[in-house]
Design an enzyme around this catalytic site. Structure first.
Site, PDB file in Angstrom:
ATOM      1  N   ALA A  62      52.035  88.444  19.142  1.00  0.00           N
ATOM      2  CA  ALA A  62      51.726  89.711  19.812  1.00  0.00           C
ATOM      3  C   ALA A  62      50.531  89.516  20.737  1.00  0.00           C
ATOM      4  O   ALA A  62      49.736  88.595  20.541  1.00  0.00           O
ATOM      5  CB  ALA A  62      51.377  90.767  18.759  1.00  0.00           C
ATOM      6  N   GLU A 106      57.748  85.640  13.838  1.00  0.00           N
ATOM      7  CA  GLU A 106      58.453  86.761  13.194  1.00  0.00           C
ATOM      8  C   GLU A 106      59.759  87.074  13.926  1.00  0.00           C
ATOM      9  O   GLU A 106      60.767  87.408  13.300  1.00  0.00           O
ATOM     10  CB  GLU A 106      57.544  87.994  13.138  1.00  0.00           C
ATOM     11  N   GLU A 126      47.799  85.606  11.529  1.00  0.00           N
ATOM     12  CA  GLU A 126      47.225  86.955  11.641  1.00  0.00           C
ATOM     13  C   GLU A 126      45.990  87.145  10.777  1.00  0.00           C
ATOM     14  O   GLU A 126      45.055  87.853  11.169  1.00  0.00           O
ATOM     15  CB  GLU A 126      48.280  88.013  11.274  1.00  0.00           C
TER      16      GLU A 126
HETATM   17  N1  3HC Z   1      47.325  87.496  22.763  1.00  0.00           N
HETATM   18  C1  3HC Z   1      46.616  87.607  23.907  1.00  0.00           C
HETATM   19  N2  3HC Z   1      46.101  86.558  24.561  1.00  0.00           N
HETATM   20  C2  3HC Z   1      46.314  85.349  24.017  1.00  0.00           C
HETATM   21  C3  3HC Z   1      47.035  85.166  22.833  1.00  0.00           C
HETATM   22  C4  3HC Z   1      47.560  86.305  22.182  1.00  0.00           C
HETATM   23  N3  3HC Z   1      48.275  86.224  21.069  1.00  0.00           N
HETATM   24  N4  3HC Z   1      47.057  83.842  22.536  1.00  0.00           N
HETATM   25  C5  3HC Z   1      46.383  83.237  23.531  1.00  0.00           C
HETATM   26  N5  3HC Z   1      45.939  84.131  24.411  1.00  0.00           N
HETATM   27  C6  3HC Z   1      45.217  83.879  25.673  1.00  0.00           C
HETATM   28  C7  3HC Z   1      43.810  83.344  25.432  1.00  0.00           C
HETATM   29  O1  3HC Z   1      42.904  84.410  25.297  1.00  0.00           O
HETATM   30  C8  3HC Z   1      43.573  82.547  26.686  1.00  0.00           C
HETATM   31  O2  3HC Z   1      43.277  83.458  27.710  1.00  0.00           O
HETATM   32  P1  3HC Z   1      42.274  83.058  28.890  1.00  0.00           P
HETATM   33  O3  3HC Z   1      42.860  81.846  29.524  1.00  0.00           O
HETATM   34  O4  3HC Z   1      42.234  84.264  29.731  1.00  0.00           O
HETATM   35  O5  3HC Z   1      40.967  82.766  28.211  1.00  0.00           O
HETATM   36  C9  3HC Z   1      44.942  81.953  27.002  1.00  0.00           C
HETATM   37  O6  3HC Z   1      45.884  82.795  26.315  1.00  0.00           O
HETATM   38  C10 3HC Z   1      45.130  80.534  26.525  1.00  0.00           C
HETATM   39  O7  3HC Z   1      44.778  80.471  25.153  1.00  0.00           O
HETATM   40  P2  3HC Z   1      44.050  79.194  24.553  1.00  0.00           P
HETATM   41  O8  3HC Z   1      42.889  78.829  25.397  1.00  0.00           O
HETATM   42  O9  3HC Z   1      43.810  79.459  23.118  1.00  0.00           O
HETATM   43  O10 3HC Z   1      45.197  78.091  24.764  1.00  0.00           O
HETATM   44  P3  3HC Z   1      45.613  76.880  23.839  1.00  0.00           P
HETATM   45  O11 3HC Z   1      46.701  76.210  24.547  1.00  0.00           O
HETATM   46  O12 3HC Z   1      44.409  76.118  23.414  1.00  0.00           O
HETATM   47  O13 3HC Z   1      46.193  77.541  22.489  1.00  0.00           O
HETATM   48  C11 3HC Z   1      47.570  79.050  21.207  1.00  0.00           C
HETATM   49  C12 3HC Z   1      47.370  78.313  22.547  1.00  0.00           C
HETATM   50  C13 3HC Z   1      47.770  78.024  20.087  1.00  0.00           C
HETATM   51  C14 3HC Z   1      48.762  79.949  21.332  1.00  0.00           C
HETATM   52  C15 3HC Z   1      46.278  79.845  20.876  1.00  0.00           C
HETATM   53  O14 3HC Z   1      45.930  80.606  22.015  1.00  0.00           O
HETATM   54  C16 3HC Z   1      46.371  80.785  19.724  1.00  0.00           C
HETATM   55  O15 3HC Z   1      46.191  80.359  18.602  1.00  0.00           O
HETATM   56  N6  3HC Z   1      46.622  82.076  19.997  1.00  0.00           N
HETATM   57  C17 3HC Z   1      46.592  83.111  19.015  1.00  0.00           C
HETATM   58  C18 3HC Z   1      47.775  83.038  18.103  1.00  0.00           C
HETATM   59  C19 3HC Z   1      47.752  84.208  17.156  1.00  0.00           C
HETATM   60  O16 3HC Z   1      46.790  84.459  16.470  1.00  0.00           O
HETATM   61  N7  3HC Z   1      48.865  84.925  17.109  1.00  0.00           N
HETATM   62  C20 3HC Z   1      48.998  86.080  16.294  1.00  0.00           C
HETATM   63  C21 3HC Z   1      48.775  87.290  17.120  1.00  0.00           C
HETATM   64  S1  3HC Z   1      48.769  88.740  16.154  1.00  0.00           S
HETATM   65  C22 3HC Z   1      50.421  89.072  15.917  1.00  0.00           C
HETATM   66  O17 3HC Z   1      51.269  88.358  16.351  1.00  0.00           O
HETATM   67  C23 3HC Z   1      50.667  90.347  15.171  1.00  0.00           C
HETATM   68  C24 3HC Z   1      52.085  90.459  14.752  1.00  0.00           C
HETATM   69  O18 3HC Z   1      52.202  90.068  13.417  1.00  0.00           O
HETATM   70  C25 3HC Z   1      52.567  91.853  14.903  1.00  0.00           C
END
Ligand code: 3HC
Ligand code: NAI
Length: 709
Positions: A62, A106, A126
């Protein structure tokens, strides 16, 4: 440009998420995706649907920004997309190539089959954002791999590579070739739908059903308390309990309710702040499009505690390091430390023997500076003495190739004074690692007055290669972290002089507030001699400060290393590093208090006062560092504290915590402390300015330029 691409192959519709950078399933993307899925569902010529992702991954989940915006009745979320998949009579296959995280995984769990390339990584992270998987993950994963395994996977929040995910039962296949090709073939041949929602049999796997209440109560005991870092973990356990106890639809409804509570919670807001603050770190005004230099060989001068740890960091990143250490016994100690550390990793199963050997061999010791001539970067880690450091840099400047960068690991000394002895001040900076350097994630990058954008860009690239959280600081006494810790230490000492025993202060800061360690245990770990030397070199730091550090230093109570400091340590008790209350130290504090005429009020000091005096000291100094431009952003300070000093991430770091409490409350308390305890509590002008308009640190803009004071 549309963020969803579709293509048809032999009656199979391939839906590609193409929403850079991470194909986040934002509200906007879901609004685009939902009708695409519905159209496929309604298309009689289509028998199956394959989901895949562009940009080198499936989906990062998300959009984390969406949790701070209020959805409207028209908002579409991953849940709506998944509901459309769930009710479809087509076969759905997830073709994963790269990361499938959070809501991305998911979505894959809602499909009938999940295939992934071997480089893929799957996870439900999460929990790290103070959330739980809120798009069916807590209900589907237990039905797929069993409740206990699912709970462990989600509570850890770490990613599993494709092979491990297949072993766990999350993936049906790890595909050696093109994953979309294989998905299309499978989709055409797949005999029937295999929706996880329909499964009940797997749920009890790993648990005797009767044992559920026991497993659940154990799980609740194993995670941190709700009010101290465990808020999301307890709700996650509740959601998995619901998966086992309730029919699918009701479990799903429970999950949604718990998710919404978490999305609105303070700990989740703080953890999301930490996530974004980390990603802001390298965005430095003035770096522009400077390209980093390639760093293939590194030199380190000084093979003591820090030099050895730094060498291990580079070895772990696959970068060869040559360490100059003139003292033979120290070379032996360093080699033993490296060998011991890698042995331990092999024994723990974290590293293959061969890899450990390779890494160990990539660190070479020498006593000849000429061996550093071809290094791209040389980091100095000799004694904390300006004259010694200047001698080292004069020598290095003459020997090391002209394009190379020189850096100091100094904790307190002036970077510009060192740069001045070289002919390359634009290629000079501070790289301040934290002990133990191979474990602590923080790296302060200290910009000198002449440090060039390219040198900074290289330092950030090195930080990334070492997997550090690299934070920029101006060249000012103590940089960011240590400058703030001095005032925190001042307050801890003052409280102890007022009669609050150190063990109580530590207990409140650790168990009640959530620091990884209490202040006195931390000072004992880093060494009382270190604090003493700093106080000697900067007399101004003595303001408002107890004399106890001098007393402990005279008594050679230097902390863990001498078995006594603020605490006693007993080698025969546990790891030998457990702090044991020492009433002798409390008596020393009382003596010093008497000499200074400080009234004893230990019994009336509340836990709340302890927390306020210590954390507000950090906030006030942090505000001063922001105002003077030593730190670029409040988030940078927060990252320094979360990763370098064990500040509880669920409070987001000191500056986020100020916003959480309310800056006007912090300001009011600091004014009261000034009146009660003295002028060292003078509120920082930036805090006053923000507090008077009831504003937030989070809303201030990054400084355009870091000062070099
Ligand atoms: N939402 C919004 N922005 C995100 C994002 C997300 N889920 N994941 C990454 N981004 C953005 C970062 O803020 C960054 O933005 P910027 O360039 O403007 O600073 C850009 O994407 C690139 O991210 P990274 O620098 O972290 O890139 P990497 O290639 O090093 O890593 C990744 C990629 C492994 C996908 C890492 O970004 C990550 O771990 N993201 C978060 C994953 C996460 O926690 N997902 C769960 C979200 S909550 C959810 O899904 C709820 C659901 O259950 C309903
Ligand atoms: P240390 O005393 O363990 O190691 C210093 C090493 O440098 C010794 O082995 C010594 O033999 C060697 N050395 C001295 N002069 C030398 C020279 N001219 N050429 C080559 N080697 C020489 O000290 P430590 O703790 O590793 O600290 C090193 C630096 O790192 C200091 O500037 C310190 O302030 C800084 N630092 C220390 C931290 C800590 O917690 N120990 C944390 C962050 C920075």
């Amino acid at each position: 440009m549309a963020s969803i691409k579709t293509a048809d192959r032999d009656g199979v519709r391939i839906i590609t998420l193409d929403h850079p950078p991470v194909n986040a399933l934002s509200f906007a993307l879901c609004a685009e995706l939902l009708p695409v899925v519905e159209t496929a569902n309604a298309d009689g010529a289509i028998t199956a649907v394959v989901f895949t992702g562009a940009n080198g991954l499936f989906s990062g989940g998300a959009d984390i920004n969406d949790f701070s915006t209020e959805p409207t009745p028209d908002t579409k979320t991953i849940r709506d997309v998944i509901a459309a998949v769930e009710k479809s009579d087509k076969i759905f296959v997830a073709a994963i190539d790269g990361n499938a995280l959070g809501g991305g995984l998911e979505l894959a769990l809602a499909c009938d089959y999940r295939l992934a390339s071997s480089r893929s990584k799957l996870g439900l992270p999460e929990i790290k954002l103070g959330l739980l998987p809120g798009a069916g993950g807590t209900q589907r994963l237990p039905r797929l791999i069993g409740a206990q395994a699912a709970l462990e996977f989600m509570l850890k929040g770490s990613t599993a590579d494709a092979e491990k995910a297949a072993k766990l039962g999350i993936l049906d296949e790890v595909v050696p070739g093109d994953v979309v090709d294989r998905a299309v073939t499978l989709a055409k041949a797949a005999p029937a739908k295999r929706r996880i929602s329909a499964r009940q049999a797997e749920l009890g796997k790993g648990l005797v059903r009767m044992a559920l209440p026991f497993v659940v109560s154990q799980a609740h005991k194993m995670v941190p308390p709700e009010e101290n870092g465990g808020y999301a973990a307890h709700k996650l356990i509740d959601a998995v309990e619901a998966a086992v106890e309730l029919p699918f639809a009701r479990g799903l409804a429970r999950e949604t309710r718990l998710f919404e509570e978490l999305a609105r919670s303070a700990p989740s807001a703080a953890l999301r702040h930490v996530f974004f603050a980390e990603r802001e770190l390298a965005k430095v005004p003035g770096i522009g499009d400077a390209q980093p230099l390639a760093v293939k060989k590194v030199g380190i001068v000084g093979g003591g505690t820090m030099g050895t740890g730094i060498a291990i960091c580079f070895a772990d990143a696959g970068i060869a390091a040559t360490v100059i250490e003139p003292v033979d016994e120290q070379v032996e100690r360093a080699k033993q430390m490296i060998f011991g550390m890698y042995m331990h990793q092999v024994q723990r199963g974290r590293l293959a023997q061969e890899e450990a050997w390779k890494r160990g061999q990539s660190i070479v010791f020498s006593d000849d500076y000429n061996d550093l001539a071809d290094c791209d970067l040389v980091i100095e880690a000799v004694f904390e003495n300006m004259d010694v450091k200047k001698q080292v840099f004069t020598k290095l400047d003459a020997i090391v190739k002209p394009g190379a960068i020189l850096a100091s690991n100094t904790s307190t000394l002036d970077i510009d004074a060192m740069a001045a002895v070289t002919k390359r001040p634009e290629k000079f900076l501070g790289l301040h690692f934290f002990a133990p350097a191979n474990i602590m994630q923080l790296l302060e990058i200290v910009r000198g007055k002449d440090t060039s954008p390219q040198t900074l860009a290289t330092a950030f690239a090195v930080g990334k290669a070492l997997r550090k959280k690299a934070v920029l600081s101006a060249n000012a006494f103590g940089f960011i972290g240590n400058r703030m810790i001095f005032d925190y230490a001042r307050e801890a000492g003052a409280l102890a002089e007022e009669g609050v025993p150190p063990y109580r202060i530590d207990s409140v800061m650790k168990k009640t507030f959530g620091f990884a360690m209490g202040p006195f245990a931390m000072f004992d770990l880093s060494g009382i001699d270190v604090s003493w030397h700093i106080q000697q070199s900067v007399p101004a730091m003595a303001a408002g400060r107890t004399k106890i550090v001098d007393r402990l230093y005279e008594l050679k109570r230097l902390g863990q290393k001498t078995g006594k400091g603020y605490y006693k340590y007993d080698k025969s008790v546990g790891s030998g590093r457990e702090p044991i209350r020492d009433e002798d130290v409390e008596a020393l504090f009382a003596e010093e208090a008497k000499k200074a005429g400080i009234a004893q009020r230990g019994d009336e000091v509340t836990d709340d006062e302890i927390i306020k005096r210590l954390t507000y000291a950090l906030i006030n100094t942090g505000a001063m560092l922001l105002e003077t431009g030593v730190a670029l952003r409040p988030g940078d300070i927060d990252i320094v504290y979360v990763y370098g000093y064990g500040f509880p991430p669920h409070h987001g770091g000191p500056m986020w915590y100020a916003d959480e409490v309310g800056t006007r409350h912090v300001y009011a308390a600091i004014k009261a402390f000034r009146d009660a305890f003295g002028p060292h509590w003078e509120p920082a002008p930036l805090l006053i300015e923000i507090a008077e308009r009831d504003g937030k640190f989070a809303n201030i803009k990054a400084k355009e330029q870091l000062v070099h004071a």
